[in-house]
Design an enzyme around this catalytic site. Structure first.
Site, short mmCIF file in Angstrom:
data_model
loop_
_atom_site.label_atom_id
_atom_site.label_comp_id
_atom_site.label_asym_id
_atom_site.label_seq_id
_atom_site.Cartn_x
_atom_site.Cartn_y
_atom_site.Cartn_z
N GLY A 28 30.02 21.80 -22.97
CA GLY A 28 29.24 20.61 -23.30
C GLY A 28 28.25 20.88 -24.41
N GLY A 29 27.91 19.84 -25.07
CA GLY A 29 26.90 19.97 -26.13
C GLY A 29 26.30 18.61 -26.34
N GLY A 30 25.03 18.49 -26.14
CA GLY A 30 24.41 17.18 -26.27
C GLY A 30 23.36 17.22 -27.34
CG PHE A 32 17.62 17.63 -26.00
CD1 PHE A 32 16.48 17.65 -26.78
CD2 PHE A 32 18.01 16.45 -25.42
CE1 PHE A 32 15.74 16.50 -26.99
CE2 PHE A 32 17.28 15.28 -25.61
CZ PHE A 32 16.14 15.31 -26.40
CD GLU A 34 25.71 24.78 -29.36
OE1 GLU A 34 26.14 25.93 -29.11
OE2 GLU A 34 25.51 24.37 -30.50
CG ASP A 141 18.80 11.16 -20.63
OD1 ASP A 141 19.12 9.97 -20.85
OD2 ASP A 141 19.24 12.12 -21.27
N1 LIG Z 1 25.67 23.38 -14.49
C1 LIG Z 1 26.67 22.75 -15.12
N2 LIG Z 1 27.92 22.85 -14.66
C2 LIG Z 1 28.95 22.22 -15.28
N3 LIG Z 1 28.80 21.47 -16.39
C3 LIG Z 1 27.56 21.34 -16.90
C4 LIG Z 1 26.43 21.98 -16.31
N4 LIG Z 1 25.34 21.66 -17.04
C5 LIG Z 1 25.78 20.87 -18.05
N5 LIG Z 1 27.10 20.69 -17.97
C6 LIG Z 1 27.96 19.89 -18.89
O1 LIG Z 1 27.39 19.89 -20.18
C7 LIG Z 1 27.06 18.56 -20.57
C8 LIG Z 1 25.76 18.58 -21.36
O2 LIG Z 1 24.75 19.14 -20.52
P1 LIG Z 1 23.27 18.56 -20.53
O3 LIG Z 1 23.29 17.12 -20.23
O4 LIG Z 1 22.45 19.44 -19.64
O5 LIG Z 1 22.89 18.83 -22.06
P2 LIG Z 1 22.09 17.97 -23.13
O6 LIG Z 1 22.26 18.65 -24.42
O7 LIG Z 1 20.72 17.82 -22.66
O8 LIG Z 1 22.86 16.60 -23.13
P3 LIG Z 1 22.53 15.15 -23.64
O9 LIG Z 1 21.49 15.23 -24.68
O10 LIG Z 1 23.87 14.65 -24.10
O11 LIG Z 1 22.09 14.43 -22.40
C9 LIG Z 1 27.00 17.75 -19.28
O12 LIG Z 1 27.31 16.39 -19.51
C10 LIG Z 1 28.04 18.43 -18.42
O13 LIG Z 1 29.33 17.95 -18.72
MG LIG Z 2 22.62 15.43 -20.80
#
Ligand SMILES: Nc1ncnc2c1ncn2[C@@H]1O[C@H](COP(=O)(O)OP(=O)(O)OP(=O)(O)O)[C@@H](O)[C@H]1O
Ligand SMILES: [Mg+2]
Length: 247
Positions: A28-30, A32, A34, A141
């Site tokens: 995953g990568g959002g 904020f 990865e 969120d």
């Molecule tokens: N502990 C975990 N186990 C399995 N998958 C995970 C876990 N943590 C995160 N992910 C995967 O990674 C994705 C992104 O994680 P997260 O939402 O924590 O990151 P982010 O960069 O803050 O995302 P965003 O800004 O898109 O909300 C999640 O949607 C999920 O699919």
């Molecule tokens: Mg997220």
């Protein structure tokens, strides 16, 4: 991973963090960070490692770690394994879960969950929201990609809350609610944000509940079935509750 993606990713397959966590793949990568599936070479367990670049203008991973630690032992929360930082990035290691609800929904026939699945998820997510509120934080969120089902036979019916990067403390240690700011910057995801959040008002516990409501409407496809029901009832006079009757 493709070559192009690898160039911009913070970590690559086979990289080892702190001589312990070996990267297997990116999951995953959002906005904020990865997230990677990694092998814990100490315990031989497969776990998740979330990284945030030191270059990122908004550092939110430290907040995420603080909230994750406060929530340890509660249902619907990943087990904390470790955290740290180096000159390139900050990271947190936690229990690995299965696929998130946004991805799972897309794999369903018609792209929606049934009423029964939606209600069972709603109950679990409500419990998760209650847990974070009980330690004095708002999530801010709430959305399908921030929840994932467990990946093991023992956890696959449990829904886990992820991503505490936008969490904010709303109560102090005496359980007193902090005074609201007159203007607060928008936090969250526009699609699931409450009217309050859109108006840049200080958010409260109810705003997490509004986002839960919007996400449940989306994952069941209630808006589409309501429109269909209205068309049907105009034509046939069928009762409105039929709109909820999707299998
Ligand atoms: N502990 C975990 N186990 C399995 N998958 C995970 C876990 N943590 C995160 N992910 C995967 O990674 C994705 C992104 O994680 P997260 O939402 O924590 O990151 P982010 O960069 O803050 O995302 P965003 O800004 O898109 O909300 C999640 O949607 C999920 O699919
Ligand atoms: Mg997220």
């Amino acid at each position: 991973m493709s070559g192009a993606a690898e160039n911009t990713d913070i970590l690559s397959v086979a990289d080892v963090v702190k001589d312990r966590w070996k990267v297997a793949r990116k999951i995953g990568g959002g906005g904020f960070g990865e997230v990677y599936e990694v092998l814990d070479q100490l315990s031989q367990a497969t776990v998740a490692l979330k990284v945030e670049s030191a270059q990122h203008p908004k550092q939110v991973l430290k907040m995420e770690v603080a909230v994750l630690k406060k929530l340890q032992g509660k249902d619907h929360v990943c087990r904390f394994v470790g955290c740290g930082q180096n000159e390139r990035f900050t990271y947190v290691v936690m229990e690995l879960q299965g696929r998130n609800l946004a991805d799972l929904r897309r794999t369903m026939t018609g792209g929606t969950f049934s009423v029964s699945t939606t209600l069972r998820l709603g109950k679990q997510i409500l419990e998760a929201i209650e847990s974070i509120h009980s330690v004095g934080f708002l999530h801010r969120d709430i959305k399908p990609s921030n929840f994932a089902m467990g990946r093991l036979a023992s956890t696959c019916r449990c829904c886990y809350m992820l991503d505490f990067g936008l969490a904010r403390q709303f109560a102090n240690s005496n359980q007193e609610v902090r005074p609201p700011r007159s203007v607060a910057g928008f936090r969250g995801t526009v699609r699931y944000a409450s009217i309050n959040a859109h108006k840049n008002k200080e958010m409260g516990r109810h705003d997490d509940l509004w986002s839960l409501f919007y996400m449940l409407v989306e994952v069941h496809g209630w808006s589409a079935s309501m429109e269909e029901n209205q068309r049907q009832s105009k034509k046939t006079g069928a009762p409105k509750c039929r709109a909820m009757g999707r299998q």
